[in-house]
Enzyme design. Structure first.
Site, PDB file in Angstrom:
ATOM      1  N   THR A   2      22.959 -60.038 -26.131  1.00  0.00           N
ATOM      2  CA  THR A   2      22.499 -61.127 -25.240  1.00  0.00           C
ATOM      3  C   THR A   2      22.104 -62.348 -26.065  1.00  0.00           C
ATOM      4  O   THR A   2      21.591 -62.217 -27.153  1.00  0.00           O
ATOM      5  CB  THR A   2      21.262 -60.661 -24.447  1.00  0.00           C
ATOM      6  OG1 THR A   2      21.595 -59.452 -23.755  1.00  0.00           O
ATOM      7  CG2 THR A   2      20.807 -61.712 -23.433  1.00  0.00           C
ATOM      8  N   ARG A  30      27.255 -51.928 -13.972  1.00  0.00           N
ATOM      9  CA  ARG A  30      25.841 -52.007 -14.362  1.00  0.00           C
ATOM     10  C   ARG A  30      25.490 -53.453 -14.677  1.00  0.00           C
ATOM     11  O   ARG A  30      26.169 -54.115 -15.456  1.00  0.00           O
ATOM     12  CB  ARG A  30      25.579 -51.118 -15.586  1.00  0.00           C
ATOM     13  CG  ARG A  30      24.124 -51.123 -16.086  1.00  0.00           C
ATOM     14  CD  ARG A  30      23.905 -52.163 -17.139  1.00  0.00           C
ATOM     15  NE  ARG A  30      22.543 -52.146 -17.691  1.00  0.00           N
ATOM     16  CZ  ARG A  30      22.087 -53.078 -18.532  1.00  0.00           C
ATOM     17  NH1 ARG A  30      22.875 -54.051 -18.915  1.00  0.00           N
ATOM     18  NH2 ARG A  30      20.859 -53.026 -18.995  1.00  0.00           N
ATOM     19  N   VAL A  31      24.414 -53.960 -14.094  1.00  0.00           N
ATOM     20  CA  VAL A  31      23.960 -55.329 -14.353  1.00  0.00           C
ATOM     21  C   VAL A  31      22.519 -55.251 -14.816  1.00  0.00           C
ATOM     22  O   VAL A  31      21.694 -54.575 -14.202  1.00  0.00           O
ATOM     23  CB  VAL A  31      24.067 -56.197 -13.082  1.00  0.00           C
ATOM     24  CG1 VAL A  31      23.523 -57.606 -13.336  1.00  0.00           C
ATOM     25  CG2 VAL A  31      25.519 -56.267 -12.603  1.00  0.00           C
ATOM     26  N   GLY A  32      22.191 -55.963 -15.900  1.00  0.00           N
ATOM     27  CA  GLY A  32      20.827 -55.947 -16.429  1.00  0.00           C
ATOM     28  C   GLY A  32      20.029 -57.131 -15.903  1.00  0.00           C
ATOM     29  O   GLY A  32      20.283 -57.671 -14.836  1.00  0.00           O
ATOM     30  N   ASP A  33      19.059 -57.578 -16.711  1.00  0.00           N
ATOM     31  CA  ASP A  33      18.126 -58.620 -16.255  1.00  0.00           C
ATOM     32  C   ASP A  33      18.673 -60.033 -16.396  1.00  0.00           C
ATOM     33  O   ASP A  33      18.188 -60.956 -15.741  1.00  0.00           O
ATOM     34  CB  ASP A  33      16.818 -58.509 -17.067  1.00  0.00           C
ATOM     35  CG  ASP A  33      17.067 -58.726 -18.562  1.00  0.00           C
ATOM     36  OD1 ASP A  33      17.960 -58.041 -19.110  1.00  0.00           O
ATOM     37  OD2 ASP A  33      16.431 -59.579 -19.180  1.00  0.00           O
ATOM     38  N   THR A  70      15.867 -60.785 -23.786  1.00  0.00           N
ATOM     39  CA  THR A  70      16.901 -59.912 -24.343  1.00  0.00           C
ATOM     40  C   THR A  70      16.293 -58.541 -24.596  1.00  0.00           C
ATOM     41  O   THR A  70      15.162 -58.439 -25.056  1.00  0.00           O
ATOM     42  CB  THR A  70      17.464 -60.450 -25.667  1.00  0.00           C
ATOM     43  OG1 THR A  70      18.312 -59.448 -26.259  1.00  0.00           O
ATOM     44  CG2 THR A  70      16.389 -60.822 -26.668  1.00  0.00           C
ATOM     45  N   GLY A  87      17.481 -54.149 -20.260  1.00  0.00           N
ATOM     46  CA  GLY A  87      17.515 -54.892 -19.002  1.00  0.00           C
ATOM     47  C   GLY A  87      16.757 -54.226 -17.881  1.00  0.00           C
ATOM     48  O   GLY A  87      16.042 -54.889 -17.125  1.00  0.00           O
TER      49      GLY A  87
END
Lengths: 133, 173
Positions: free
Chosen positions: A1, A29-32, A52, A55
């Protein structure tokens, strides 16, 4: 990130974050990073934040908005709010990572609770550094 | 007052014992180059929004960091990238998730902010906004780096043999 936060000469702040996510992540999958208030946030009344790390932990803590809220609602300084969320809250739920943040008054913070974070800053007429550990 | 700019290239740093002086110099040189991009915008009285977009584009173009060119792989050996941008004056924001194609995902996020009434868009819809905005696209091969491919194979092998550790350096690319 990767990410950047800035305060311009007109007193406005902004934040930007971009990522490939985590190695070998599941499809979908999606993080922050793209979740406003978790990995990316900006409000001239408080600060701009780009995060970073794990997530899922940053999402559960709504890290970026938590820093903004502490500054706006209990008058915490950027340093107190950023360090408190990363070193205390994030660590307490077993998350690792860091963030960069700049406030409208020009103060800035780059806390992390892991071995290092590729980071740098430039203050007009002031400090200019790059660091890893 | 003057401007202030901060950047990060991620928390997945090489462990100290794996960081050679040459590698460390490469990372510092890359961070230095990226800072200069944002400084140029801000020193010309540019907006914080333009500065963070230009700076993150430079970070995405740098294969050392996990975004854009040099992004890590999904377990299927593909790329799914996410990005977000937000400005503090009136809290306008744009974000994209699960895309692969726009050379600079952060520019796709700004296109969502400026060309739609939405904040977060995903997949093909987000890519369509980037296409309408005339943003440059790249083939999958552009985003490939051998280092990330090796990291994916090592991670999958560790999973298969039950040796998966939670080393942040590996997990975060």
């Amino acid at each position: 990130t990767v990410g950047a936060v800035a305060l311009d000469r007109h007193g406005s702040v902004a934040a930007a974050t971009s990522t490939g996510g985590m190695t070998a992540k599941r499809a979908g999958r999606v993080g922050d990073t793209p979740v406003i208030g978790a990995g990316t946030f900006a409000d001239n009344r408080s600060c701009a934040v780009s995060a970073t790390g794990d997530g899922e932990a940053f999402l559960r803590l709504a890290v970026a908005h938590e820093i903004d809220a502490r500054m706006r609602l209990v008058s915490a300084s950027l340093h107190e709010a950023a360090a408190g969320v990363v070193q205390d809250d994030l660590t307490a739920i077993g998350g690792s990572g860091g963030l960069i943040a700049v406030a409208a008054d020009g103060s800035f913070a780059a806390p992390f609770n892991c071995e290092g974070m590729y980071r740098g800053w430039s203050v007009e007429h002031g400090a200019r550094e790059t660091n890893i550990y | 007052g003057g401007f202030t700019l901060l950047i990060h290239g991620g928390a997945g740093v090489l462990p100290r014992d794996a960081m050679t002086p040459e590698a460390e110099a490469r990372y510092h040189a890359a961070l230095d180059r990226v800072l200069a991009v944002g400084e140029t915008v801000l020193a010309a009285d540019g907006s914080a929004l333009d500065a963070v977009e230009a700076t993150v584009c430079a970070l995405e173009d740098e294969p050392l960091f996990n975004a854009g060119r040099g992004a890590v792989f999904t377990r299927d050996g593909r790329h799914e990238m996410d990005a977000a941008i937000m400005e503090g004056r009136d809290r306008m924001a744009g974000a994209v998730a699960g895309i692969c194609g726009p050379r600079n995902p952060i520019r796709a996020a700004r296109a969502v902010m400026q060309r739609t009434e939405h904040v977060l868009m995903m997949g093909e819809g987000a890519q369509a906004v980037a296409t309408e905005a005339g943003l440059p696209f790249e083939e999958d091969a552009y985003f490939f780096t051998q280092a990330r491919w090796n990291s994916l194979q090592e991670t999958l092998e560790m999973e298969r043999t039950g040796r998966l550790n939670d080393d942040p350096s590996r997990r975060h690319g």
